[in-house]
Design a protein around this motif. Sequence first.
Motif, short mmCIF file in Angstrom:
data_model
loop_
_atom_site.label_atom_id
_atom_site.label_comp_id
_atom_site.label_asym_id
_atom_site.label_seq_id
_atom_site.Cartn_x
_atom_site.Cartn_y
_atom_site.Cartn_z
N ALA A 152 0.83 -1.21 0.00
CA ALA A 152 0.00 0.00 0.00
C ALA A 152 0.86 1.25 0.00
N LEU A 153 1.90 1.25 0.81
CA LEU A 153 2.77 2.42 0.88
C LEU A 153 3.50 2.63 -0.46
N LEU A 154 3.95 1.54 -1.06
CA LEU A 154 4.62 1.65 -2.36
C LEU A 154 3.70 2.28 -3.40
N ARG A 155 2.42 1.87 -3.35
CA ARG A 155 1.44 2.44 -4.30
C ARG A 155 1.24 3.91 -4.00
N GLU A 156 1.15 4.23 -2.72
CA GLU A 156 0.90 5.62 -2.30
C GLU A 156 2.03 6.54 -2.74
N VAL A 157 3.27 6.07 -2.58
CA VAL A 157 4.43 6.88 -2.95
C VAL A 157 4.65 6.85 -4.46
N GLY A 158 4.05 5.87 -5.10
CA GLY A 158 4.23 5.74 -6.55
C GLY A 158 5.55 5.10 -6.91
N PHE A 159 6.06 4.25 -6.02
CA PHE A 159 7.34 3.61 -6.31
C PHE A 159 7.09 2.40 -7.22
N PRO A 160 7.84 2.31 -8.33
CA PRO A 160 7.55 1.26 -9.32
C PRO A 160 7.70 -0.16 -8.76
N ALA A 161 6.71 -0.99 -9.04
CA ALA A 161 6.75 -2.37 -8.56
C ALA A 161 7.94 -3.13 -9.15
N GLY A 162 8.26 -2.83 -10.39
CA GLY A 162 9.35 -3.52 -11.06
C GLY A 162 10.72 -3.25 -10.44
N ARG A 163 10.80 -2.23 -9.62
CA ARG A 163 12.06 -1.88 -8.96
C ARG A 163 11.97 -2.17 -7.46
N THR A 164 11.02 -3.05 -7.12
CA THR A 164 10.82 -3.39 -5.71
C THR A 164 10.99 -4.88 -5.51
N LEU A 165 11.84 -5.25 -4.60
CA LEU A 165 12.02 -6.66 -4.22
C LEU A 165 11.48 -6.80 -2.80
N ILE A 166 10.39 -7.52 -2.68
CA ILE A 166 9.80 -7.77 -1.35
C ILE A 166 10.37 -9.10 -0.89
N ASP A 167 10.96 -9.09 0.29
CA ASP A 167 11.70 -10.28 0.71
C ASP A 167 11.02 -11.03 1.85
N HIS A 168 11.56 -12.20 2.15
CA HIS A 168 11.07 -13.08 3.21
C HIS A 168 9.60 -13.47 2.98
N ASN A 169 9.27 -13.81 1.73
CA ASN A 169 7.89 -14.20 1.44
C ASN A 169 7.55 -15.58 1.97
N THR A 170 6.24 -15.79 2.16
CA THR A 170 5.72 -17.10 2.55
C THR A 170 4.51 -17.41 1.67
N GLU A 171 3.90 -18.56 1.95
CA GLU A 171 2.71 -18.95 1.21
C GLU A 171 1.61 -17.90 1.30
N GLN A 172 1.61 -17.17 2.42
CA GLN A 172 0.55 -16.19 2.65
C GLN A 172 0.74 -14.90 1.86
N THR A 173 1.98 -14.62 1.52
CA THR A 173 2.25 -13.29 0.95
C THR A 173 2.59 -13.31 -0.54
#
Lengths: 299, 247
Positions: A152-173
């Motif tokens: 949500a914050l990334l969308r709000e700031v307008g930071f490009p998804a393609g330049r975002t690495l979200i780490d420590h993912n699990t089955e839920q995320t």
Amino acid sequence: MKFFDPHIHMTSRTTDDYQAMAEAGITCVIEPAFWLGQPRTSAGSFEDYFRSLIGWERFRASQFGIRHFCTLALNPKEANDPRLADEVIDILPRYLGKDGVVAVGEIGFDDMTPEEHNYFAQQLVLAQRFDLPVLVHTPHRDKKRGTERSLALLREVGFPAGRTLIDHNTEQTLSSVLDAGCWAGHSIYPNTKMDEHRMVALVKKYGPERILINSAADWGVSDPLKVPKTAAQMREAGISDADITKIVWENPVAFFSQSGRLDLSNEDVPGIGVDQRELFEGNSVLRGQEPVVRNRDGV
Amino acid sequence: MPFVDLFLEILAERLEPIGESWLRTKMREACHPAEAFHLAYEDLPRCVGRRPLALSPFETERLAHAGFEGSMSCWCTDDMARVALLTSAAEGLREAEFGSLLTRIYDRGDNRERQAILRSLPFLPTPEAHLGLAVLACRTHVVPIFEAIACENGYPARQFPDPAFNQMVLKTMFLGLRVPRIVRLKERSTKELARMARDFEEERRAAHRPVPEDIELLLESPGPGANTNEDSTDRKDASANLEERRR
């Protein structure tokens, strides 16, 4: 097969680990700035830590033929220290322009406090200013909510998804992260976080696109060989070499190359194509053992 | 010809016009540094590129003729460009101001940035002002940084007092680097250095470990003009001898 570990805290690891990593085929690592296990109490500690990531640790890795890059940031835990947080944000611009810095990170949430939110947002702006991608840490407690709030914050700031690495993912995320268009990292741990078998299942379900794996090996019980070990499990489970290569090499390269600084050429890097005979006994890491001689062709 | 002009001539043969123009602009601006200088120094490899310098024999001779001692065999184009930038800044600033700028850039520098600073030392207007920085650099465990001050660099032979020079020589051997890479070693050889080398040799033999072949260079008699005092660890003697050698 060569491997890339895009999230590993080498400052906490010994040369035995470097040796084992080199033998296992890991040729490139990215070390994110994080906390050391107890809070720092001065901005100078952060600054010296940043300097060690671009300096000493980079050299230490090179002696084992491993290319080392880093990400820098005020991490989510220490964003909660009002005495230091602003000072660290002021220090960061001195280092975000350095050659070896390939992203702003680790940023994100830990306890999801307003302070963490504030410095997460500020550092997204810093990343835009320095034209760097970001590495986002997702909390280990209340992870699903933390990931949603991060997206949500990334969308709000307008930071490009393609330049975002979200780490420590699990089955839920994972599914929301991929749906948002971000890259998804997974930390493979011995007892906690993600493990090899579950990772295999996720790859079978979602495919290799924008998927990364790492060991996140750090000061706690962790294993710096989890990337090659997980690759081995994937192979055993029938995942193709092409898909595995994508996950353990092409994806991290593609993501971090967005910094314009992921120099994987072999030229002019001390220790790459390393001939340790040049640096025997008394050398900063060798202590009398037999030198490893390896040229660029891996002979 | 001043070194800075020589550097620009050499670089003109190697840089793209846009990189060369960028460098000249930054060198003109170098007299008014602040964060802008830091950024220019840091950004430089991206703007001028990085390739081995590979000097021609003619260029090498010109540098030697201008007074350069040492070798640029390990330099890349960005090293020379950084040295040019620093030399410009040094000429445009008061000594104290430049000294503190240099320290800040060094402290914040990554390994390559630090290497270039150390390589620039022989070219700066008041080289003795940077002795503290140079001696500090010798403490590093980052081998390329140590090499940048100890090897192919005329600064230590000209500026270091005996104790610091001796430790640097010993460390060169410890790190397995070739001793002949130290500039003007013979002129700075002393009985004390020979003693340290003999002790090192004994230590290695006692441990059944290899002794570097080039230790022979240190076990020879001191060269002409070398300090022949029995105890060269006395600072006053060391400074006095350094003065003697400069005359």
